[in-house]
Design a protein around this motif. Structure first.
Motif, PDB file in Angstrom:
ATOM      1  N   GLY A  23      15.022 -49.416  41.314  1.00 27.40           N
ATOM      2  CA  GLY A  23      16.182 -48.847  40.752  1.00 27.40           C
ATOM      3  C   GLY A  23      17.095 -48.380  41.864  1.00 27.40           C
ATOM      4  O   GLY A  23      16.779 -48.706  43.400  1.00 27.40           O
ATOM      5  N   TYR A  24      17.978 -47.951  41.560  1.00 27.97           N
ATOM      6  CA  TYR A  24      19.160 -47.639  42.752  1.00 27.97           C
ATOM      7  C   TYR A  24      19.451 -45.384  42.297  1.00 27.97           C
ATOM      8  O   TYR A  24      19.728 -45.401  40.778  1.00 27.97           O
ATOM      9  N   THR A  25      19.905 -45.222  43.138  1.00 29.31           N
ATOM     10  CA  THR A  25      20.421 -43.894  41.855  1.00 29.31           C
ATOM     11  C   THR A  25      21.952 -44.156  43.044  1.00 29.31           C
ATOM     12  O   THR A  25      22.788 -43.942  44.391  1.00 29.31           O
ATOM     13  N   LEU A  26      22.738 -43.488  42.280  1.00 26.97           N
ATOM     14  CA  LEU A  26      24.206 -43.388  42.288  1.00 26.97           C
ATOM     15  C   LEU A  26      24.913 -41.748  42.535  1.00 26.97           C
ATOM     16  O   LEU A  26      25.138 -41.605  40.830  1.00 26.97           O
ATOM     17  N   LYS A  27      25.235 -41.422  43.134  1.00 26.89           N
ATOM     18  CA  LYS A  27      25.750 -40.095  42.971  1.00 26.89           C
ATOM     19  C   LYS A  27      27.563 -39.931  43.677  1.00 26.89           C
ATOM     20  O   LYS A  27      27.789 -40.445  44.511  1.00 26.89           O
ATOM     21  N   TYR A  28      28.312 -39.014  42.845  1.00 26.79           N
ATOM     22  CA  TYR A  28      29.183 -39.220  43.659  1.00 26.79           C
ATOM     23  C   TYR A  28      30.117 -37.567  43.160  1.00 26.79           C
ATOM     24  O   TYR A  28      29.383 -37.004  42.003  1.00 26.79           O
TER      25      TYR A  28
END
Length: 1153
Positions: free
Chosen positions: A948-953
């Motif tokens: 999977g991927y993790t997106l933070k913003y």
């Protein structure tokens, strides 16, 4: 006051004659001013023993003072000397000095004893007796001096016997070339001028021993006839005798005295004169002389030794110097001593100074004067009563003034002194000049004079400044002569001082001033220097002094003036000597002088240089394998020689090449040298001191050694193979010096170890290796190499060991196993190859490994092989730097000196999963008012299965402050996402990373900005296009421009701004304007980078990303209305003062025209 004289009689009795003039309240004499009546006083006279030059006029001095001025007369040999009848004798005006013109006469006619008399109405004064004699420098009597022939080693005395002169002449010995004859412990001059030889040598033979006599008064030199001395050699002596002891052989003897004779002698010396005693001894070897005082210690500060310890000299002799003195002569064979009895006599001398004049006031009662001695002249006076040798004065009157003489004599001399009694009545007068300024150094004694006169004697008192009280007690002291002493003067003692003199007839005062100055001190003293010749020397001398005193810096060399040499440069605080020479060596002293004090400091300069080359090389004790080398050291030039280096040249084998042989201590001048056979040696010596090496000495004569069999065998014997079936035997060949003779060759021997066989031997010439062929592969051998020449064989050689040639290993390592340690590291194990299969020296193992492919289905990468080498007998190792989640292969090879063996079977292994790399890309594909679309690519290095991927913003405002962080988990099969409900016209920063089951990899980041709402943008455009708004902005801009121009002009003129007339205060520098109060803000350094009020740009007009909200970079999309019609940038100034927002940013952009 008193007059005292003392004399020492031969029986050591003391006869004392005293003239005591004592007045109860007076302890010091007063000087009578010349305007007052007084008896005569002798002020200047010729010496008692007056030796005159017969070529010049005779002047006999006699000066005196008194009131009335005295008249003068003379006696000669006790009778009146009538100068009125002598045309060539005159007396100077107002003086008693006689001038005798001898141009037409002889000086000897005027020899005699003269005495001067000075008299006036108050008394008569006498000079001492002046014995006038003319100087004499007679010629040597003619004589024929026969040559003196003596045997070598005997003592000798060459008499001088100069003619008697007045004063006695100074004696010295020289040769025909007017060069002084050298003197030493063996040869020296005695006090009477004779030349003594303790023992003579062949070198003493010469025909020009000349005694000279210099008469100092007439500056003439007389010469004695030359003396010829011939020293005969002994018949049994010859040139081969080298030792000094052997050289003098049978003539060695213990010392005996040549002078004085006998075992004891006596000497009489007068007190205050110089005592000189000498002892000269003969003997072989030459005796040494030493001195002691039997009856006490020698006075070290007054004692010196002359003529190589043969003369003892004591200056300023006192009674304590009487007694027994002993001189001792000593050599290797014994000693002898001489006792000298010294008696100290004395001509009369004053015990505590000559008599002083006495001044009394008329009618003084109770005062008395005691005179003990001889009354030479005394007028009749009723106020004086003589009782034996005592004179008592009572109720003295003016007529009691008189002059008294004290005359004391014995067989060694006499004393005569005048003392008057002057009766006066005078009010006080201060004789010290008025308003005199005394200057003294701090902490030093200050003496303020108050010289006065009066009769009766005035009483002196001192006051300071306001005269609050008299000065008495510490630190003040008033001396009997009126002088005020201030002990340890300090700055507080500065000021005005008043001296008051008072007696019954009146009062007188005087004012003086005292200034206390700071002392002169050398702060940085010159330091001891050791300088090589030709270099520079700098002596520093930094000084502190009182600023009101004028300093003078003086440099001395050896207590004398500096040489007149341009190389010596004197600056204000240093002395520089450039290009130093030997003559510059010495003690340098810097002296800082002021008018009041001085300070000095000294330092020594030692000039050093490379030592001179040794000389006189000589070879002795010559043997087959050794020789003794001796030499004479050269001048060390003030730097002690540390060692001597002996070098040799072998002209037989290496002509022209010098080699170090050995070295010895700098204290030695002999070296025992070990030599090699069959060598033609020439030696030289170099000296080493602290500066460096000297030049080499001249070579010694050649010394040849005979040939012999070699002493050593070749070193470094090795056995190895260059092919699998040979054995190479190598060695280090002997040098030419080691060969010991002609025909050098080698006997090479070998045999296989562990096999029953004899030694095989072959001779080898002119080579340093030998190849044995047909040997088994890698077999051990025993080796020997022996040196031989035409004169025999060297010693039995030592056995060395070696192996024949190697071949490639026959087998590969067995049982290779790989154990994976982590995703990037694996361990390899193997079994060692048996020694019998190595066929050579084991060097180690090499592990070959390579990546076949990644285990992910999309990864088919193939890498080249890598090699890890493990030296020695290692059977395991680690493989670092592997790629995670990959398939690897490896094999192992053994290698020896020949090369590598066959590989082991290939062993595959897989590495574990690891964390993935960062996604390959992250881009913003669509930007709206409240949403953004992000797309990315999977990591290039997946290092496992992506889970999977993790997106933070989070948003980022204009100050780069971060807003709340949002996090979003994304499945592994997605490569894009749409983010909604975002704020319009806002920058966001995004972080995206991939994950495997091991963990998350590093993120990739990106920034993006949502666009602005179109309705808001259109309202901004409508306002910006209104005519009234444009006109208002133009007016504001024009007003600001006018104000700036006025400020610029006023600043250039240096005048005031017009704003000052309206209460606007400005600074001369350009300053930011404050619109609220119509003022220019005060300038300060910490405001250099602040924007103008209402603006978000720097004060210099530049737009920076970190300083501005309206950056075109930040808002690259949707930025309508950000430029004027002419393309100029808008938004530098604004009428708003509150914090900016995206809307305000647009307003400010549209507010400029």
């Amino acid at each position: 006051d008193h007059c005292a004289a003392q004399l020492m009689m031969e029986e050591r009795r003391t006869v004392t004659a005293l003239l005591l003039l004592v007045l109860g309240h007076l302890t010091t004499a007063l000087e009578v001013p010349l305007d007052l009546s007084q008896p005569p006083t002798i002020t200047h006279q010729s010496p008692k023993d007056y030796i005159i030059d017969p070529r010049e006029n005779i002047i006999i001095h006699c000066e005196a003072k008194g009131k009335p001025h005295p008249s003068f007369s003379w006696t000669r040999d006790g009778t009146h000397f009538d100068i009125d009848h002598l045309s060539n004798v005159n007396m100077k005006q107002r003086s008693g000095t006689l001038v005798v013109d001898i141009r037409n006469d002889k000086a000897e006619h005027y020899e005699g004893t003269y005495q001067c008399t000075a008299r006036n109405d108050h008394g008569t004064a006498l000079s001492h007796n002046i014995v006038v004699r003319q100087s004499r420098s007679p010629l040597w009597s003619k004589e024929k001096i026969k040559p003196i022939v003596v045997q070598e080693g005997v003592p000798l005395v060459l008499p001088c016997r100069p003619p008697a002169g007045l004063p006695p002449p100074i004696i010295f010995w020289m040769d025909n070339n007017f060069q002084r004859l050298p003197q030493s412990r063996r040869v020296s001059q005695s006090l009477n001028g004779d030349l003594y030889f303790s023992n003579v040598l062949r070198a003493d033979s010469r025909n020009d021993y000349i005694c000279y006599a210099r008469f100092p008064h007439t500056q003439t030199i007389q010469q004695k006839q030359p003396i010829t001395v011939k020293v005969l050699n002994r018949k049994y002596q010859h040139d081969l005798i080298l030792s000094l002891r052997s050289f003098y052989g049978f003539s060695e003897r213990r010392p005996t005295f040549l002078t004085p004779s006998g075992q004891s002698s006596s000497k009489v010396v007068l007190r205050g004169q110089v005592l000189e005693m000498e002892c000269i001894a003969e003997g072989l070897p030459t005796p040494e002389i030493s001195w002691t005082k039997v009856s006490g210690e020698l006075p070290a500060e007054r004692t010196s030794y002359l003529h190589y310890q043969k003369t003892l000299r004591i200056v300023n002799v006192s009674e304590a110097d009487a007694g027994e003195y002993r001189c001792i002569a000593r050599n290797e064979l014994g000693s002898v001593h001489q006792t000298i009895h010294v008696a100290v006599k004395a001509a009369p001398y004053w015990i505590s100074g000559s008599p002083k004049n006495l001044i009394l006031a008329p009618g003084e009662n109770g005062a008395h004067v005691i005179i003990a001695g001889y009354l030479v002249y005394s007028p009749n006076d009723l106020s004086r009563r003589v009782d034996d040798d005592t004179i008592i004065f009572t109720n003295v009157q003016t007529g009691s003034s008189a002059v008294y003489q004290c005359n004391v004599s014995n067989e060694y001399g006499y004393l005569l002194s005048n003392a008057f009694v002057n009766v006066l009545s005078e009010p006080p007068r201060v004789l010290t000049p008025a308003h005199h300024v005394y200057q003294v150094i701090k902490n030093h004694q200050a003496l303020l004079d108050c010289s006065s006169f009066g009769s009766p004697i005035p009483e002196i008192t001192w006051f300071k400044d306001s005269r609050a009280s008299t000065l008495d007690g510490e630190p003040y002291k008033i001396h009997d002569n009126g002088t005020l002493e201030i002990h340890g003067s300090q700055t507080r003692h500065n000021g005005k001082y008043t001296c008051v003199a008072k007696n019954m007839l009146g009062i007188s005062e005087n004012h003086v001033y005292l200034e206390v100055k700071e002392p002169t001190r050398i702060l940085k003293q010159p330091e001891y220097k050791v300088v090589q010749r030709g270099r520079d020397a700098v002596f520093e001398c930094k000084v502190k002094h009182d600023p009101t005193l004028i300093p003078t810096m003086t440099w001395l060399k050896d207590d004398d003036e500096l040489p007149d040499d341009e190389r010596l440069v004197v600056d204000s605080d240093s002395l520089t000597i450039t290009d130093v020479t030997d003559s510059d060596a010495g003690v340098y002293t810097c002296i800082m002088n002021t008018t009041l004090d001085q300070d000095s400091a000294s330092a020594e300069l030692t000039v050093v240089e490379l030592p001179d080359a040794p000389t006189d090389l000589e070879l002795t004790e010559q043997k087959k394998r050794s020789v003794q080398l001796t030499w004479t050291p050269g001048d060390e030039h003030n730097s002690p020689i540390e060692k001597f280096i002996i070098q040799y040249e072998d002209s037989l084998h290496h002509k022209g090449h010098w080699h170090n042989l050995t070295q010895v201590s700098g204290m030695k001048t002999t070296a025992h040298l070990k030599l090699s056979p069959f060598t033609h040696y020439t030696f030289r010596v170099l000296a080493l001191n602290g500066v460096g090496l000297s030049r080499p000495s001249l070579p010694s004569r050649m010394y040849k050694t005979d040939p012999a069999a070699p002493d050593v065998n070749p070193a470094d014997v090795h056995g190895f193979g260059t092919e699998h079936d040979n054995l190479v035997i190598s060695w280090k060949p002997l040098t030419a010096n080691q060969s010991n003779g002609p025909g050098l060759y080698y006997r090479v021997m070998w045999r296989q170890k562990g096999v029953e066989s004899d030694w095989t031997a072959v001779p080898v010439r002119n080579a340093s290796k030998f190849v044995v062929s047909g040997t088994p592969t890698f077999a051990p051998y025993e080796l020997k190499v022996q040196a031989l020449n035409d004169h025999g064989a060297g010693p039995e050689p030592d056995v060395a060991h070696g192996y024949s040639g190697e071949d490639l290993p026959l087998a590969a390592p067995d049982n290779v196993q790989v154990q994976v340690i982590s995703s990037t590291q694996a361990a390899v194990h193997w079994d060692a190859v048996p020694a019998k299969l190595l066929r050579g020296h084991l060097k180690g193992y090499k592990v070959y490994y390579w990546k076949e492919r990644g285990l992910h289905k999309h990864n088919h990468h193939h890498e080249e092989k890598q090699i890890l080498t493990f030296g020695g007998n290692h059977t395991h190792g680690k493989l670092p730097g592997l790629h995670p989640f990959s398939l690897y292969s490896c094999h192992v090879r053994v290698f020896n000196g020949k090369g590598e063996g066959p590989p082991s079977p290939i062993q595959p292994f897989e590495t574990d999963e690891g964390v993935p790399g960062a996604p390959s890309s992250l881009v913003i594909t669509d930007s709206n008012v409240d949403s953004l679309t992000l797309e990315w690519s999977p990591p290039h290095d997946r290092n496992g299965h992506i889970t999977g991927y993790t997106l933070k913003y989070h948003p980022v405002n204009n100050t780069h402050a971060l807003g709340p962080l949002e996090e979003l988990a994304l499945p592994s099969n997605e490569t894009s996402v749409v983010l909604v409900n975002l704020k319009y016209s806002t920058r966001y920063k995004f972080y995206l990373n991939a994950k495997t089951k091991i963990g998350a990899g590093p993120p990739i980041s990106q920034e993006a900005v949502t666009i602005m709402d179109e309705a808001v943008a259109s309202r901004q455009v409508d306002i910006a296009t209104q005519g009234w708004f444009i006109g208002l902005m133009c007016a504001i801009a024009l007003l600001i421009l006018i104000l700036l121009i006025i400020c610029f002009i006023q600043r250039n003129k240096g005048g005031k701004y017009p704003g000052e007339e309206r209460g606007c205060h400005t600074d001369p520098e350009f300053q930011p304007m404050k619109e609220e109060d119509c003022t220019f803000g005060e300038y300060s350094d910490n405001e250099d980078h602040k924007p103008l009020k209402g603006s978000r740009t720097p004060s210099n007009g530049t737009v920076k990303r970190e300083d501005s909200d309206d950056s075109l970079v930040d808002y690259g999309e949707g930025g309508d209305g950000q430029f004027n019609e002419d393309g100029s940038f808008i938004g530098q100034y604004s009428g708003k003062s509150e914090a900016p927002s995206p809307v305000n940013a647009m307003n400010s952009l549209n507010s400029f025209v």
